[in-house]
Design a protein around this motif. Structure first.
Motif, short mmCIF file in Angstrom:
data_model
loop_
_atom_site.label_atom_id
_atom_site.label_comp_id
_atom_site.label_asym_id
_atom_site.label_seq_id
_atom_site.Cartn_x
_atom_site.Cartn_y
_atom_site.Cartn_z
N SER A 56 -31.86 -39.13 -1.51
CA SER A 56 -32.49 -39.62 -0.29
C SER A 56 -32.20 -41.10 -0.09
N THR A 91 -39.00 -32.91 4.95
CA THR A 91 -37.88 -32.74 4.05
C THR A 91 -36.68 -33.49 4.59
N SER A 148 -32.24 -33.92 5.15
CA SER A 148 -31.14 -33.25 5.83
C SER A 148 -29.90 -33.33 4.96
N GLY A 149 -28.98 -32.46 5.20
CA GLY A 149 -27.73 -32.47 4.47
C GLY A 149 -27.58 -31.25 3.59
N GLU A 179 -30.06 -27.64 2.54
CA GLU A 179 -29.85 -26.42 3.32
C GLU A 179 -30.48 -25.17 2.70
N LEU A 225 -34.18 -25.37 3.51
CA LEU A 225 -34.40 -25.21 4.95
C LEU A 225 -34.23 -23.76 5.37
N ASN A 261 -38.65 -26.73 13.32
CA ASN A 261 -38.65 -28.19 13.43
C ASN A 261 -39.64 -28.62 14.51
N ASN A 268 -34.61 -37.52 7.72
CA ASN A 268 -35.71 -36.60 7.45
C ASN A 268 -36.10 -35.79 8.68
N GLN A 269 -36.81 -34.72 8.43
CA GLN A 269 -37.28 -33.83 9.49
C GLN A 269 -38.60 -33.20 9.06
#
Length: 140
Positions: free
Chosen positions: A16, A99, A101-102, A106, A109, A119, A132-133
């Motif tokens: 991160s 969480t 991204s990238g 995955e 997610l 989302n 982040n999301q």
């Protein structure tokens, strides 16, 4: 379990951008309003996950992590299903999580989305960024 928590923190920090890792440490997992589950396989902790209850309606999924030797064997799915069932049984109406991204995120997610998480806006003290999301699940 402490070893998996420490490993989890190190991995989240390493993967991160600075200031974007919000994994709970051991003291955070012991805080009031936090419930922790562990999946055991063959006498070892294979996965951990926590639920932080904010109020009577909102819970946040925290610190979901599977030990590398137990990836893709259903541990995280069983854990997530347990947390969702507990949230429903205790009257929560929404589960949320933050969480990253990238590629590293995955698989998680995909699991969350397979259970209906979508989302949405930031919640609690989080701020959305390119990294982040936030995901949310309404519980009927």
């Amino acid at each position: 379990m402490i070893a998996l928590i420490t490993y989890h923190q190190q991995q989240m920090i390493a993967g991160s951008p600075p200031g974007h890792s919000f994994a709970l440490d051991l003291s955070g997992l012991r805080a009031e309003g936090v419930t922790v589950w562990a999946v055991h396989r063959e006498g070892v902790v294979a996965a951990i996950g926590a639920l932080h209850r904010f109020d009577k309606n909102l819970g946040e999924i925290k610190s979901m992590r599977t030990h590398p030797e137990h990836l893709r064997q259903g541990c995280a799915a069983a854990l997530l299903d347990t947390i969702i069932a507990h949230a429903r049984a205790t009257g929560l109406t929404r589960l949320s999580l933050e969480t990253g991204s990238g590629d590293a995120f995955e698989p998680a997610l995909a699991l969350y989305r397979s259970r209906g998480f979508e989302n949405g806006p930031a919640f609690a003290d989080y701020t959305l960024s390119p990294f982040n999301q936030c995901l949310h699940l309404s519980i009927d």
